[in-house]
Design a protein around this motif. Structure first.
Motif, mmCIF file in Angstrom:
data_model
loop_
_atom_site.group_PDB
_atom_site.id
_atom_site.type_symbol
_atom_site.label_atom_id
_atom_site.label_comp_id
_atom_site.label_asym_id
_atom_site.label_seq_id
_atom_site.Cartn_x
_atom_site.Cartn_y
_atom_site.Cartn_z
ATOM 1 N N SER A 156 0.834 -1.202 0.000
ATOM 2 C CA SER A 156 0.000 0.000 0.000
ATOM 3 C C SER A 156 0.860 1.239 0.000
ATOM 4 O O SER A 156 2.052 1.197 0.332
ATOM 5 N N ILE A 157 0.247 2.347 -0.383
ATOM 6 C CA ILE A 157 0.836 3.649 -0.132
ATOM 7 C C ILE A 157 -0.029 4.330 0.924
ATOM 8 O O ILE A 157 -1.243 4.113 0.983
ATOM 9 N N VAL A 158 0.613 5.128 1.776
ATOM 10 C CA VAL A 158 -0.141 5.917 2.757
ATOM 11 C C VAL A 158 0.130 7.383 2.450
ATOM 12 O O VAL A 158 1.274 7.832 2.407
ATOM 13 N N LEU A 159 -0.943 8.096 2.223
ATOM 14 C CA LEU A 159 -0.860 9.467 1.722
ATOM 15 C C LEU A 159 -0.955 10.492 2.837
ATOM 16 O O LEU A 159 -1.741 10.339 3.781
ATOM 17 N N GLY A 160 -0.179 11.546 2.684
ATOM 18 C CA GLY A 160 -0.386 12.749 3.455
ATOM 19 C C GLY A 160 -1.349 13.639 2.696
ATOM 20 O O GLY A 160 -2.365 13.174 2.177
ATOM 21 N N LEU A 161 -1.025 14.912 2.578
ATOM 22 C CA LEU A 161 -1.891 15.837 1.857
ATOM 23 C C LEU A 161 -1.502 15.854 0.380
ATOM 24 O O LEU A 161 -0.372 16.205 0.032
ATOM 25 N N VAL A 162 -2.439 15.457 -0.455
ATOM 26 C CA VAL A 162 -2.228 15.434 -1.899
ATOM 27 C C VAL A 162 -3.284 16.319 -2.547
ATOM 28 O O VAL A 162 -4.474 16.239 -2.214
ATOM 29 N N ASP A 163 -2.858 17.166 -3.448
ATOM 30 C CA ASP A 163 -3.764 18.070 -4.144
ATOM 31 C C ASP A 163 -4.868 17.264 -4.817
ATOM 32 O O ASP A 163 -4.605 16.331 -5.575
ATOM 33 N N SER A 164 -6.109 17.614 -4.529
ATOM 34 C CA SER A 164 -7.248 16.839 -5.017
ATOM 35 C C SER A 164 -8.467 17.741 -5.106
ATOM 36 O O SER A 164 -8.443 18.908 -4.686
ATOM 37 N N GLN A 165 -9.548 17.178 -5.616
ATOM 38 C CA GLN A 165 -10.802 17.926 -5.690
ATOM 39 C C GLN A 165 -11.298 18.304 -4.298
ATOM 40 O O GLN A 165 -11.940 19.344 -4.119
ATOM 41 N N GLN A 166 -10.997 17.473 -3.298
ATOM 42 C CA GLN A 166 -11.401 17.756 -1.931
ATOM 43 C C GLN A 166 -10.757 19.063 -1.439
ATOM 44 O O GLN A 166 -11.430 19.932 -0.867
ATOM 45 N N TRP A 167 -9.452 19.221 -1.701
ATOM 46 C CA TRP A 167 -8.772 20.454 -1.296
ATOM 47 C C TRP A 167 -9.179 21.625 -2.181
ATOM 48 O O TRP A 167 -9.240 22.774 -1.719
ATOM 49 N N GLN A 168 -9.483 21.348 -3.448
ATOM 50 C CA GLN A 168 -9.961 22.413 -4.318
ATOM 51 C C GLN A 168 -11.282 22.980 -3.798
ATOM 52 O O GLN A 168 -11.499 24.196 -3.808
ATOM 53 N N ARG A 169 -12.161 22.094 -3.322
ATOM 54 C CA ARG A 169 -13.441 22.562 -2.768
ATOM 55 C C ARG A 169 -13.212 23.424 -1.527
ATOM 56 O O ARG A 169 -13.913 24.420 -1.312
ATOM 57 N N ARG A 170 -12.237 23.033 -0.704
ATOM 58 C CA ARG A 170 -11.945 23.832 0.487
ATOM 59 C C ARG A 170 -11.350 25.186 0.097
ATOM 60 O O ARG A 170 -11.641 26.203 0.738
ATOM 61 N N PHE A 171 -10.530 25.185 -0.940
ATOM 62 C CA PHE A 171 -10.001 26.457 -1.435
ATOM 63 C C PHE A 171 -11.137 27.336 -1.950
ATOM 64 O O PHE A 171 -11.195 28.537 -1.653
ATOM 65 N N ASP A 172 -12.055 26.771 -2.707
ATOM 66 C CA ASP A 172 -13.174 27.536 -3.256
ATOM 67 C C ASP A 172 -14.023 28.166 -2.151
ATOM 68 O O ASP A 172 -14.612 29.232 -2.336
ATOM 69 N N ALA A 173 -14.078 27.482 -0.978
ATOM 70 C CA ALA A 173 -14.892 27.965 0.145
ATOM 71 C C ALA A 173 -14.075 28.787 1.148
ATOM 72 O O ALA A 173 -14.539 29.064 2.259
ATOM 73 N N ARG A 174 -12.861 29.206 0.784
ATOM 74 C CA ARG A 174 -11.977 29.932 1.699
ATOM 75 C C ARG A 174 -12.629 31.218 2.191
ATOM 76 O O ARG A 174 -13.448 31.825 1.484
ATOM 77 N N GLU A 175 -12.241 31.631 3.396
ATOM 78 C CA GLU A 175 -12.799 32.846 3.992
ATOM 79 C C GLU A 175 -12.386 34.084 3.209
ATOM 80 O O GLU A 175 -13.205 34.961 2.932
ATOM 81 N N ASP A 176 -11.105 34.178 2.869
ATOM 82 C CA ASP A 176 -10.590 35.333 2.130
ATOM 83 C C ASP A 176 -10.601 35.011 0.641
ATOM 84 O O ASP A 176 -9.684 34.384 0.113
#
Length: 259
Positions: A180-200
Protein backbone atom coordinates in the motif's frame (compact mmCIF):
# COMPACT_ATOMS: atom_id res chain seq x y z
CA UNK A 1 4.42 -2.65 -16.93
CA UNK A 2 4.56 -3.17 -20.69
CA UNK A 3 1.95 -5.69 -21.94
CA UNK A 4 0.67 -6.28 -18.40
CA UNK A 5 -2.97 -5.76 -17.43
CA UNK A 6 -3.62 -3.26 -14.65
CA UNK A 7 -6.99 -2.69 -12.96
CA UNK A 8 -7.61 0.61 -11.17
CA UNK A 9 -10.70 1.25 -9.06
CA UNK A 10 -11.80 4.85 -8.65
CA UNK A 11 -9.96 5.52 -11.87
CA UNK A 12 -11.82 8.48 -13.37
CA UNK A 13 -10.20 11.31 -11.40
CA UNK A 14 -7.38 12.30 -9.07
CA UNK A 15 -4.82 9.70 -8.09
CA UNK A 16 -6.81 6.96 -9.81
CA UNK A 17 -6.77 8.69 -13.18
CA UNK A 18 -3.11 9.67 -12.78
CA UNK A 19 -2.33 6.00 -12.16
CA UNK A 20 -4.31 4.91 -15.20
CA UNK A 21 -2.38 7.34 -17.39
CA UNK A 22 0.97 6.35 -15.91
CA UNK A 23 0.25 2.66 -16.54
CA UNK A 24 -0.79 3.37 -20.13
CA UNK A 25 2.35 5.45 -20.63
CA UNK A 26 4.37 2.40 -19.59
CA UNK A 27 2.64 0.20 -22.15
CA UNK A 28 0.09 -1.57 -19.96
CA UNK A 29 -3.50 -2.42 -20.80
CA UNK A 30 -5.77 -0.80 -18.23
CA UNK A 31 -9.26 -1.48 -16.91
CA UNK A 32 -10.75 1.25 -14.78
CA UNK A 33 -13.99 1.69 -12.93
CA UNK A 34 -15.78 4.46 -11.05
CA UNK A 35 -19.29 5.28 -9.90
CA UNK A 36 -19.97 8.34 -12.06
CA UNK A 37 -20.99 7.08 -15.49
CA UNK A 38 -20.86 10.43 -17.31
CA UNK A 39 -17.39 11.40 -16.16
CA UNK A 40 -16.09 7.88 -16.71
CA UNK A 41 -17.48 7.87 -20.25
CA UNK A 42 -15.71 11.14 -21.04
CA UNK A 43 -12.43 9.99 -19.51
CA UNK A 44 -12.56 6.64 -21.30
CA UNK A 45 -13.09 8.40 -24.62
CA UNK A 46 -10.08 10.62 -24.05
CA UNK A 47 -7.89 7.68 -23.03
CA UNK A 48 -9.00 5.58 -26.01
CA UNK A 49 -8.17 8.44 -28.37
CA UNK A 50 -4.71 8.91 -26.85
CA UNK A 51 -3.67 5.31 -26.24
CA UNK A 52 -5.94 3.16 -28.40
CA UNK A 53 -9.34 1.73 -27.60
CA UNK A 54 -7.91 -1.79 -27.53
CA UNK A 55 -5.87 -0.91 -24.42
CA UNK A 56 -8.66 0.66 -22.35
CA UNK A 57 -11.71 -0.86 -20.65
CA UNK A 58 -13.98 1.30 -18.50
CA UNK A 59 -17.07 0.27 -16.51
CA UNK A 60 -19.29 2.43 -14.28
CA UNK A 61 -20.43 0.83 -11.01
CA UNK A 62 -19.77 0.92 -7.28
CA UNK A 63 -17.18 -1.49 -5.91
CA UNK A 64 -19.44 -1.79 -2.87
CA UNK A 65 -21.65 -3.90 -5.15
CA UNK A 66 -20.01 -7.32 -4.95
CA UNK A 67 -21.92 -8.77 -7.91
CA UNK A 68 -21.05 -5.83 -10.16
CA UNK A 69 -17.39 -6.11 -9.15
CA UNK A 70 -17.35 -9.82 -9.98
CA UNK A 71 -18.96 -9.08 -13.35
CA UNK A 72 -16.27 -6.47 -14.02
CA UNK A 73 -13.53 -9.00 -13.26
CA UNK A 74 -15.07 -11.42 -15.75
CA UNK A 75 -15.19 -8.70 -18.40
CA UNK A 76 -11.52 -7.86 -17.77
CA UNK A 77 -10.67 -11.53 -18.27
CA UNK A 78 -12.68 -11.70 -21.48
CA UNK A 79 -11.20 -8.47 -22.85
CA UNK A 80 -7.56 -8.71 -21.80
CA UNK A 81 -7.15 -12.37 -20.91
CA UNK A 82 -6.31 -11.82 -17.26
CA UNK A 83 -5.11 -9.37 -14.64
CA UNK A 84 -1.58 -8.81 -13.35
CA UNK A 85 -2.03 -5.88 -10.98
CA UNK A 86 -5.00 -4.62 -8.97
CA UNK A 87 -4.81 -1.08 -7.61
CA UNK A 88 -7.57 -0.28 -5.11
CA UNK A 89 -8.23 3.41 -4.74
CA UNK A 90 -10.70 3.98 -1.90
CA UNK A 91 -12.92 7.04 -1.45
CA UNK A 92 -12.21 10.31 0.32
CA UNK A 93 -12.31 10.91 4.06
CA UNK A 94 -15.13 11.97 6.35
CA UNK A 95 -14.56 15.07 8.49
CA UNK A 96 -16.14 14.51 11.90
CA UNK A 97 -15.29 14.15 15.59
CA UNK A 98 -16.43 11.32 17.85
CA UNK A 99 -19.16 13.58 19.24
CA UNK A 100 -20.75 14.34 15.88
CA UNK A 101 -20.32 10.96 14.12
CA UNK A 102 -23.62 9.08 14.13
CA UNK A 103 -23.97 5.30 14.13
CA UNK A 104 -25.02 5.47 10.49
CA UNK A 105 -21.93 7.52 9.65
CA UNK A 106 -19.71 4.94 11.37
CA UNK A 107 -21.31 2.06 9.48
CA UNK A 108 -21.16 3.87 6.14
CA UNK A 109 -17.51 4.79 6.56
CA UNK A 110 -16.41 1.34 7.74
CA UNK A 111 -18.40 -0.28 4.93
CA UNK A 112 -16.84 2.00 2.32
CA UNK A 113 -13.25 1.68 3.46
CA UNK A 114 -13.32 -2.10 4.01
CA UNK A 115 -15.47 -3.31 1.15
CA UNK A 116 -13.85 -1.04 -1.43
CA UNK A 117 -10.86 -3.29 -0.73
CA UNK A 118 -12.56 -6.62 0.01
CA UNK A 119 -14.87 -6.79 -3.02
CA UNK A 120 -12.21 -6.06 -5.71
CA UNK A 121 -9.67 -8.35 -4.03
CA UNK A 122 -12.17 -11.20 -3.89
CA UNK A 123 -13.25 -10.62 -7.49
CA UNK A 124 -9.72 -10.48 -8.95
CA UNK A 125 -7.91 -12.94 -6.70
CA UNK A 126 -8.29 -15.83 -9.13
CA UNK A 127 -6.97 -13.80 -12.07
CA UNK A 128 -4.05 -12.53 -10.02
CA UNK A 129 -3.17 -16.11 -9.09
CA UNK A 130 -3.20 -17.09 -12.76
CA UNK A 131 -0.86 -14.21 -13.57
CA UNK A 132 2.01 -15.89 -11.79
CA UNK A 133 3.24 -12.50 -10.59
CA UNK A 134 0.08 -10.84 -9.36
CA UNK A 135 0.04 -7.81 -7.10
CA UNK A 136 -2.47 -5.84 -5.06
CA UNK A 137 -1.61 -2.25 -4.19
CA UNK A 138 -3.96 -0.17 -2.06
CA UNK A 139 -4.28 3.57 -1.66
CA UNK A 140 -4.52 4.34 2.03
CA UNK A 141 -3.93 7.36 4.24
CA UNK A 142 -1.36 8.46 6.80
CA UNK A 143 -4.38 8.64 9.12
CA UNK A 144 -3.97 4.88 9.56
CA UNK A 145 -0.86 5.58 11.64
CA UNK A 146 -1.33 9.20 12.65
CA UNK A 147 -5.03 9.77 13.41
CA UNK A 148 -6.66 13.17 13.51
CA UNK A 149 -9.42 13.96 16.05
CA UNK A 150 -11.43 15.84 13.43
CA UNK A 151 -11.40 12.70 11.23
CA UNK A 152 -11.92 10.09 13.92
CA UNK A 153 -14.14 7.78 11.90
CA UNK A 154 -11.96 7.76 8.79
CA UNK A 155 -8.79 7.39 10.88
CA UNK A 156 -10.13 4.29 12.61
CA UNK A 157 -11.30 2.77 9.32
CA UNK A 158 -7.97 3.48 7.62
CA UNK A 159 -6.09 1.75 10.44
CA UNK A 160 -8.33 -1.29 10.09
CA UNK A 161 -7.72 -1.44 6.34
CA UNK A 162 -3.96 -1.30 6.89
CA UNK A 163 -4.26 -4.24 9.29
CA UNK A 164 -6.30 -6.15 6.70
CA UNK A 165 -3.68 -5.56 4.02
CA UNK A 166 -0.90 -6.77 6.29
CA UNK A 167 -2.86 -9.97 6.98
CA UNK A 168 -3.51 -10.51 3.27
CA UNK A 169 0.18 -10.09 2.48
CA UNK A 170 0.83 -13.22 4.54
CA UNK A 171 -2.25 -15.16 3.48
CA UNK A 172 -1.82 -14.60 -0.26
CA UNK A 173 1.96 -15.10 -0.33
CA UNK A 174 3.91 -16.25 -2.23
CA UNK A 175 1.55 -16.03 -5.20
CA UNK A 176 0.21 -12.48 -4.80
CA UNK A 177 2.07 -9.50 -3.33
CA UNK A 178 0.07 -7.02 -1.23
CA UNK A 179 1.33 -3.51 -0.53
CA UNK A 180 0.00 0.00 0.00
CA UNK A 181 0.84 3.65 -0.13
CA UNK A 182 -0.14 5.92 2.76
CA UNK A 183 -0.86 9.47 1.72
CA UNK A 184 -0.39 12.75 3.46
CA UNK A 185 -1.89 15.84 1.86
CA UNK A 186 -2.23 15.43 -1.90
CA UNK A 187 -3.76 18.07 -4.14
CA UNK A 188 -7.25 16.84 -5.02
CA UNK A 189 -10.80 17.93 -5.69
CA UNK A 190 -11.40 17.76 -1.93
CA UNK A 191 -8.77 20.45 -1.30
CA UNK A 192 -9.96 22.41 -4.32
CA UNK A 193 -13.44 22.56 -2.77
CA UNK A 194 -11.94 23.83 0.49
CA UNK A 195 -10.00 26.46 -1.43
CA UNK A 196 -13.17 27.54 -3.26
CA UNK A 197 -14.89 27.97 0.15
CA UNK A 198 -11.98 29.93 1.70
CA UNK A 199 -12.80 32.85 3.99
CA UNK A 200 -10.59 35.33 2.13
CA UNK A 201 -11.78 35.10 -1.45
CA UNK A 202 -9.00 37.48 -2.56
CA UNK A 203 -6.32 34.93 -1.62
CA UNK A 204 -4.79 33.21 -4.65
CA UNK A 205 -4.69 29.47 -5.03
CA UNK A 206 -0.89 29.37 -4.75
CA UNK A 207 -0.93 31.49 -1.61
CA UNK A 208 -3.73 29.45 -0.01
CA UNK A 209 -1.96 26.15 -0.70
CA UNK A 210 1.38 27.51 0.55
CA UNK A 211 -0.30 28.67 3.74
CA UNK A 212 -1.92 25.24 4.12
CA UNK A 213 1.47 23.55 3.79
CA UNK A 214 2.90 25.86 6.47
CA UNK A 215 0.00 25.24 8.85
CA UNK A 216 0.33 21.48 8.37
CA UNK A 217 4.13 21.71 8.86
CA UNK A 218 4.95 19.77 5.69
CA UNK A 219 8.76 19.67 5.46
CA UNK A 220 8.77 19.74 1.65
CA UNK A 221 6.62 22.87 1.80
CA UNK A 222 3.81 21.83 -0.53
CA UNK A 223 1.03 19.35 -1.15
CA UNK A 224 1.75 16.24 -3.14
CA UNK A 225 0.69 15.78 -6.74
CA UNK A 226 -1.48 12.95 -8.02
CA UNK A 227 1.22 11.78 -10.42
CA UNK A 228 3.67 11.42 -7.53
CA UNK A 229 1.34 8.99 -5.81
CA UNK A 230 0.72 7.22 -9.13
CA UNK A 231 4.43 6.58 -9.68
CA UNK A 232 4.71 4.99 -6.23
CA UNK A 233 1.67 2.79 -6.90
CA UNK A 234 3.07 1.56 -10.19
CA UNK A 235 6.45 0.78 -8.64
CA UNK A 236 4.85 -1.39 -5.94
CA UNK A 237 2.58 -3.05 -8.50
CA UNK A 238 5.39 -3.78 -10.93
CA UNK A 239 7.99 -6.58 -11.21
CA UNK A 240 10.55 -3.98 -10.04
CA UNK A 241 9.14 -4.57 -6.53
CA UNK A 242 9.12 -8.36 -6.84
CA UNK A 243 10.58 -8.89 -3.35
CA UNK A 244 8.29 -6.37 -1.63
CA UNK A 245 5.10 -7.47 0.12
CA UNK A 246 3.33 -6.42 3.30
CA UNK A 247 4.92 -2.99 2.96
CA UNK A 248 3.64 0.55 2.96
CA UNK A 249 5.28 3.46 1.18
CA UNK A 250 4.66 6.87 2.68
CA UNK A 251 3.86 9.66 0.21
CA UNK A 252 3.54 12.65 2.51
CA UNK A 253 6.30 15.20 1.96
CA UNK A 254 7.74 14.16 5.33
CA UNK A 255 4.75 15.25 7.42
CA UNK A 256 4.54 12.07 9.49
CA UNK A 257 5.71 12.02 13.10
CA UNK A 258 5.59 8.29 13.80
CA UNK A 259 8.55 5.90 13.55
Amino acid sequence: MKNRTVVVTGGSSGIGLATVRAALDEGAKVALCARGANRLHDVAGQLAAEYGAERVLAEAFSVLDADATTTFAAKVADTFGGCDALITNAGQGRVSTFADTSDTDWRDELDLKFFSQINPIRAFQGLLLQSGAGSITAVNSLLAYQPEPHMVCTSAARAGVQNLLKSLASELAPDIRVNSIVLGLVDSQQWQRRFDAREDQSQTRDAWYADLARRKAIPLGRLGRAEEAARALLFLASPAASYVTGAQLEISGGVSRFI
